[in-house]
Design an enzyme around this catalytic site. Structure first.
Site, PDB file in Angstrom:
ATOM      1  N   ASP A 128       0.822  -1.220   0.000  1.00  0.00           N
ATOM      2  CA  ASP A 128       0.000   0.000   0.000  1.00  0.00           C
ATOM      3  C   ASP A 128       0.857   1.272   0.000  1.00  0.00           C
ATOM      4  O   ASP A 128       0.673   2.160   0.847  1.00  0.00           O
ATOM      5  CB  ASP A 128      -0.914   0.031   1.249  1.00  0.00           C
ATOM      6  CG  ASP A 128      -1.717  -1.241   1.435  1.00  0.00           C
ATOM      7  OD1 ASP A 128      -2.129  -1.822   0.425  1.00  0.00           O
ATOM      8  OD2 ASP A 128      -1.940  -1.633   2.597  1.00  0.00           O
TER       9      ASP A 128
ATOM     10  N   GLU B 142     -11.350   0.415  -3.365  1.00  0.00           N
ATOM     11  CA  GLU B 142     -10.520   0.948  -2.269  1.00  0.00           C
ATOM     12  C   GLU B 142      -9.290   1.611  -2.894  1.00  0.00           C
ATOM     13  O   GLU B 142      -9.187   1.737  -4.108  1.00  0.00           O
ATOM     14  CB  GLU B 142     -10.101  -0.186  -1.314  1.00  0.00           C
ATOM     15  CG  GLU B 142      -9.235  -1.266  -1.959  1.00  0.00           C
ATOM     16  CD  GLU B 142      -8.926  -2.440  -1.039  1.00  0.00           C
ATOM     17  OE1 GLU B 142      -9.417  -2.506   0.100  1.00  0.00           O
ATOM     18  OE2 GLU B 142      -8.186  -3.340  -1.502  1.00  0.00           O
TER      19      GLU B 142
HETATM   20  O1  FUB Z   1      -3.298  -3.501   3.498  1.00  0.00           O
HETATM   21  C1  FUB Z   1      -4.615  -3.733   3.918  1.00  0.00           C
HETATM   22  C2  FUB Z   1      -5.579  -3.368   2.838  1.00  0.00           C
HETATM   23  O2  FUB Z   1      -5.308  -4.127   1.670  1.00  0.00           O
HETATM   24  C3  FUB Z   1      -5.495  -1.950   2.352  1.00  0.00           C
HETATM   25  O3  FUB Z   1      -6.038  -1.014   3.246  1.00  0.00           O
HETATM   26  C4  FUB Z   1      -6.200  -2.079   1.063  1.00  0.00           C
HETATM   27  O4  FUB Z   1      -6.092  -0.986   0.212  1.00  0.00           O
HETATM   28  C5  FUB Z   1      -5.577  -3.336   0.514  1.00  0.00           C
HETATM   29  O5  FUB Z   1      -4.358  -3.087  -0.136  1.00  0.00           O
END
Ligand code: FUB
Length: 338
Positions: free
Chosen positions: A30, A237
């Site tokens: 991320d 996301e």
């Molecule tokens: O790293 C945990 C979660 O996985 C992140 O918040 C999302 O964007 C995904 O990459």
């Protein structure tokens, strides 16, 4: 290449990868990259094996702290600057330190991170430091009115800062309408407009929202909102915002279809019109990124799970150059050579 339940020759895939991990002694994911004071700083999640079984809520992403990675320039070796913030030091947070971001204002650095409170609800916190690599001192409470995950903070040319956030499924965005939580509310039906990411301008002191958060609309080429069933294009996301040639580029992950996509608009609130893919699926379920300019070149920071041989919650941050065509379209990247 979206799951780890398939037969993959990881040596072959590593050889085909267009980039190798920035660091290999820890797992990182991320990546939110910024240039501060002429150097590149990457603010990633710090993946660990917390021993929590895999589930659709993402509980196996049991991260506990953050490390900041720095590079003197795009060709330099990446340096791990150690622990910048640990969940045990955050009064309001209990677990799951997911995708963070950071911003600089004046001579202070602001580190934004999502985490679950003891009642299992995600909020977003801020911690302040005198150095881009921390340590960061957390505020005692989460940001008032914050929810869900994946904060990305964008500084506009006029000196305003905006936070983009939200993520469905494990990120809990489907439980909110008009900023109100309801455990019984879910994703819209497939033929209804998809849930959008959320944006709010930050206060001058960078510690609060300066306005009621609003939902962003992502439109198709006809000006219609993308539908919840349009899994190849709808927001899931991993929000990111950057500006190129005066236009606002909002980019994000499509989650279960594993694309990084983008949409453009003419102001920080949107609406944004879908433009296409940035990155085709990486090895591992999640895909998450940032886009950052260093001198006259642009870079995509992303992650995959090759180093852990496909363990979806043990990822590694990579970077590669990003190019635009003459019309400002991002040229899509395949993370693995054919
Ligand atoms: O790293 C945990 C979660 O996985 C992140 O918040 C999302 O964007 C995904 O990459």
């Amino acid at each position: 290449m979206s799951d780890n339940d398939h037969n993959v020759d990881y040596n072959e895939l590593k050889a085909k990868a267009i980039a190798q991990p920035l660091v290999e002694h820890i797992y990182t994911a991320d990546p939110s990259a910024h240039v501060f004071d002429g150097k590149i700083y990457v603010y990633p999640s710090h993946d660990i094996d917390a021993g929590i079984p895999f589930n659709d809520n993402g509980d196996h992403f049991g991260m506990e702290d953050y490390h900041v990675i720095s590079l003197d320039n795009p060709e330099a070796d990446a340096v791990d600057n150690g622990v910048a913030l640990h969940v045990k030091d955050v009064p309001w947070a209990e677990r799951q330190m997911w995708a963070p971001d950071a911003a600089k204002k004046g001579d202070k650095y602001y580190f934004y991170f999502p985490a679950k409170r003891a009642d299992g609800i995600f909020q977003i916190g801020v911690a302040v430091g005198d150095s881009p690599v921390g340590p960061f001192i957390p505020q005692p409470e989460a940001i008032k009115g914050s929810y869900s995950i994946d904060p990305a903070v964008f500084e506009d040319d006029d000196g305003s800062y905006y936070m983009y956030f939200g993520g469905i499924w494990g990120g809990q965005l489907q439980n909110y309408r008009d900023n109100q939580y309801d455990a019984n509310t879910d994703e819209p039906a497939a033929d209804q407009p998809a849930l959008g990411p959320i944006v709010a301008r930050l206060t001058d002191d960078m510690l609060e929202f300066d306005e009621t958060p609003r939902e962003i609309k992502i439109l198709d080429e006809q000006g219609n909102e993308l539908l919840a069933g349009d899994n190849d294009r709808r927001f899931f996301e991993a929000s990111w915002m950057h500006k190129y040639q005066g236009k606002y580029y909002f980019s994000y992950s499509t989650g279960d279809t594993h694309f990084l996509c983008y949409a453009t608009g003419d102001n920080p609130y949107g609406p944004f019109t879908y433009q296409g893919q940035i990155l085709t699926p990486v090895e591992g379920w999640t895909t998450h990124h940032s886009i950052c300019q260093y001198e006259n070149k642009w870079y995509l920071f992303y992650h995959d799970s090759i180093l852990s041989q496909g363990v979806t919650h043990l990822r590694s941050v990579k970077m590669t150059e990003l190019h635009y065509d003459k019309n400002g379209k991002i040229i899509p990247i395949n993370p693995y050579k054919d």
